[in-house]
Design an enzyme around this catalytic site. Structure first.
Site, PDB file in Angstrom:
ATOM      1  N   PRO A 137       0.786  -1.237   0.000  1.00  0.00           N
ATOM      2  CA  PRO A 137       0.000   0.000   0.000  1.00  0.00           C
ATOM      3  C   PRO A 137       0.828   1.303   0.000  1.00  0.00           C
ATOM      4  CG  PRO A 137      -0.920  -1.553   1.577  1.00  0.00           C
ATOM      5  CD  PRO A 137       0.387  -2.140   1.106  1.00  0.00           C
ATOM      6  N   LYS A 148       6.107   8.684 -11.791  1.00  0.00           N
ATOM      7  CA  LYS A 148       4.723   8.310 -11.450  1.00  0.00           C
ATOM      8  C   LYS A 148       3.983   9.473 -10.774  1.00  0.00           C
ATOM      9  CE  LYS A 148       1.225   5.725  -9.917  1.00  0.00           C
ATOM     10  NZ  LYS A 148       0.215   5.098 -10.720  1.00  0.00           N
TER      11      LYS A 148
HETATM   12  P1  NAD Z   1      -4.327  -3.267  -1.885  1.00  0.00           P
HETATM   13  O1  NAD Z   1      -4.522  -2.609  -0.574  1.00  0.00           O
HETATM   14  O2  NAD Z   1      -5.482  -3.887  -2.577  1.00  0.00           O
HETATM   15  O3  NAD Z   1      -3.192  -4.417  -1.741  1.00  0.00           O
HETATM   16  C1  NAD Z   1      -2.085  -4.340  -0.899  1.00  0.00           C
HETATM   17  C2  NAD Z   1      -1.844  -5.747  -0.328  1.00  0.00           C
HETATM   18  O4  NAD Z   1      -0.650  -5.703   0.468  1.00  0.00           O
HETATM   19  C3  NAD Z   1      -2.969  -6.225   0.575  1.00  0.00           C
HETATM   20  O5  NAD Z   1      -3.444  -7.482   0.116  1.00  0.00           O
HETATM   21  C4  NAD Z   1      -2.314  -6.334   1.961  1.00  0.00           C
HETATM   22  O6  NAD Z   1      -2.830  -7.402   2.742  1.00  0.00           O
HETATM   23  C5  NAD Z   1      -0.867  -6.572   1.567  1.00  0.00           C
HETATM   24  N1  NAD Z   1       0.082  -6.245   2.635  1.00  0.00           N
HETATM   25  C6  NAD Z   1       0.158  -5.116   3.383  1.00  0.00           C
HETATM   26  N2  NAD Z   1       1.171  -5.207   4.263  1.00  0.00           N
HETATM   27  C7  NAD Z   1       1.759  -6.418   4.057  1.00  0.00           C
HETATM   28  C8  NAD Z   1       2.851  -7.091   4.663  1.00  0.00           C
HETATM   29  N3  NAD Z   1       3.559  -6.561   5.647  1.00  0.00           N
HETATM   30  N4  NAD Z   1       3.151  -8.331   4.222  1.00  0.00           N
HETATM   31  C9  NAD Z   1       2.446  -8.908   3.211  1.00  0.00           C
HETATM   32  N5  NAD Z   1       1.401  -8.301   2.593  1.00  0.00           N
HETATM   33  C10 NAD Z   1       1.060  -7.083   3.028  1.00  0.00           C
HETATM   34  O7  NAD Z   1      -3.620  -2.173  -2.819  1.00  0.00           O
HETATM   35  P2  NAD Z   1      -3.559  -2.157  -4.432  1.00  0.00           P
HETATM   36  O8  NAD Z   1      -4.736  -1.439  -4.979  1.00  0.00           O
HETATM   37  O9  NAD Z   1      -3.236  -3.515  -4.904  1.00  0.00           O
HETATM   38  O10 NAD Z   1      -2.316  -1.168  -4.642  1.00  0.00           O
HETATM   39  C11 NAD Z   1      -0.986  -1.574  -4.396  1.00  0.00           C
HETATM   40  C12 NAD Z   1      -0.058  -0.450  -4.784  1.00  0.00           C
HETATM   41  O11 NAD Z   1      -0.247  -0.140  -6.174  1.00  0.00           O
HETATM   42  C13 NAD Z   1      -0.305   0.852  -4.039  1.00  0.00           C
HETATM   43  O12 NAD Z   1       0.934   1.430  -3.729  1.00  0.00           O
HETATM   44  C14 NAD Z   1      -1.130   1.681  -5.010  1.00  0.00           C
HETATM   45  O13 NAD Z   1      -0.950   3.081  -4.820  1.00  0.00           O
HETATM   46  C15 NAD Z   1      -0.537   1.235  -6.337  1.00  0.00           C
HETATM   47  N6  NAD Z   1      -1.427   1.370  -7.491  1.00  0.00           N
HETATM   48  C16 NAD Z   1      -2.737   0.997  -7.390  1.00  0.00           C
HETATM   49  C17 NAD Z   1      -3.568   1.130  -8.496  1.00  0.00           C
HETATM   50  C18 NAD Z   1      -5.026   0.705  -8.428  1.00  0.00           C
HETATM   51  O14 NAD Z   1      -5.792   1.041  -9.352  1.00  0.00           O
HETATM   52  N7  NAD Z   1      -5.443  -0.021  -7.400  1.00  0.00           N
HETATM   53  C19 NAD Z   1      -3.076   1.665  -9.695  1.00  0.00           C
HETATM   54  C20 NAD Z   1      -1.723   2.005  -9.787  1.00  0.00           C
HETATM   55  C21 NAD Z   1      -0.920   1.857  -8.658  1.00  0.00           C
END
Ligand code: NAD
Length: 291
Positions: free
Chosen positions: A66, A169
């Site tokens: 995250p 980004k």
């Molecule tokens: P999300 O919250 O759905 O997924 C993050 C995952 O990380 C979760 O499943 C969580 O359980 C896991 N996690 C957190 N701490 C952890 C740890 N210590 N050990 C193991 N797992 C852990 O977030 P997302 O939407 O998948 O986004 C991820 C990244 O991508 C972010 O930085 C976001 O800004 C970026 N991003 C997202 C999008 C989008 O459309 N969702 C687009 C571009 C970039």
């Protein structure tokens, strides 16, 4: 077979790991969420009991977490001391430039190669393997990462040294946030001045006011190509994520004393928009604040 440890199987990571499996990588996955792990198992990933276990025999580590605090914590407490010397580390999360630089420096101090490789494209692009990667790090590591990134995306750009991927980004998304608001206010003013929205679209999309927010992601229902506006702003790129990226841009700007008045204003407007309960709506829903 190349073994990839994939940490963080959320909205984005689950689709990315899935594409690695489909492209013949041996994926060992870990997430704190049991549901995310069950989904990864169904997709063909091997499941580890911890990040340490997942990375211990990996050729490549990919993290999709995250925020910066998660990345710093997981690399310092669980990854850097548990990988082999030839393991390539790739963080695909969107985080602040300062943390990206610090983690890369810590990796370098252990003679490990690390890339910051945030993505453009949302959940659909992650699932479809069509992400764009903006990559910071040295050229040799960038070349080494082509296979793994190519399995998850369609465009891989070397932005420069460490932190350059994150810089690209957040600057891109700051521009997007500001131009979306400008596009929305132009549509609202045009309508209030008696112009038909479609007519304004036809004129401005072929004139000097043209923006991507207008021609590819029009915030007005029924105008331009299909966009979240045609779906009551469901799906797409959540306002909360735009606010997060604008916050990172403001943090980055402060760190280097850059003037970003439009970015500041965009951050303020998206903050108000999210506070009003629109966090999960697509960011183009900010047009409703300007009605
Ligand atoms: P999300 O919250 O759905 O997924 C993050 C995952 O990380 C979760 O499943 C969580 O359980 C896991 N996690 C957190 N701490 C952890 C740890 N210590 N050990 C193991 N797992 C852990 O977030 P997302 O939407 O998948 O986004 C991820 C990244 O991508 C972010 O930085 C976001 O800004 C970026 N991003 C997202 C999008 C989008 O459309 N969702 C687009 C571009 C970039």
């Amino acid at each position: 077979m190349t073994t990839v440890a994939f940490i963080g199987l959320g909205n984005m990571g689950s689709g990315m790991a899935d594409n690695l499996v489909k492209n013949g990588f041996n994926v060992v996955a870990f997430d704190l969420s049991e549901a995310a792990l069950a989904k990864a198992k169904d997709a063909g990933c091997a499941i580890a009991q911890s990040t340490q276990e997942a990375v211990s025999n990996a050729d490549i580590v990919v993290t999709m977490l995250p925020a910066g605090k998660h990345v710093m914590d997981i690399y310092t407490s669980q990854i850097l001391d548990n990988v082999g010397g030839n393991t390539l580390l790739i963080d695909c999360s969107t985080i602040d430039v300062e943390t990206a630089n610090k983690v890369s420096e810590l990796a370098a101090s252990k003679e490990l190669q690390m890339l910051d490789a945030p993505v453009s494209g949302g959940i659909a692009a992650a699932a479809g393997g069509t992400l764009t990667f903006m990559v910071g790090g040295d050229k040799e590591a960038f070349e080494k990462a082509q296979g793994v990134l190519g399995a998850m995306g369609k465009k891989i750009v070397h932005a420069g040294g460490h932190g350059a991927g994150q810089a690209a980004k957040i600057c891109n998304n700051m521009l997007l946030g500001a131009t979306m608001i400008a596009t929305c206010e132009s549509f609202q003013l045009a309508t209030k001045l008696g112009l038909d929205a479609q007519v304004f679209f036809d004129i401005a999309s072929n004139a000097s006011g043209q923006t991507w927010s207008m021609t590819s992601y029009c915030p007005v229902k029924g105008v331009g190509p299909q966009s979240p506006a045609d779906n009551d702003f469901a799906g797409g790129f959540a306002s909360a994520l735009m606010l997060k990226d604008l916050g990172l841009a403001m943090q980055g700007a402060k760190g280097v004393d850059a003037q970003v008045p439009m970015g500041e204003l965009a951050a303020k407007w998206f903050e108000m928009h999210c506070e009003e309960g629109n966090s999960s709506m697509d960011f183009s829903s900010i047009i409703n604040r300007l009605a």
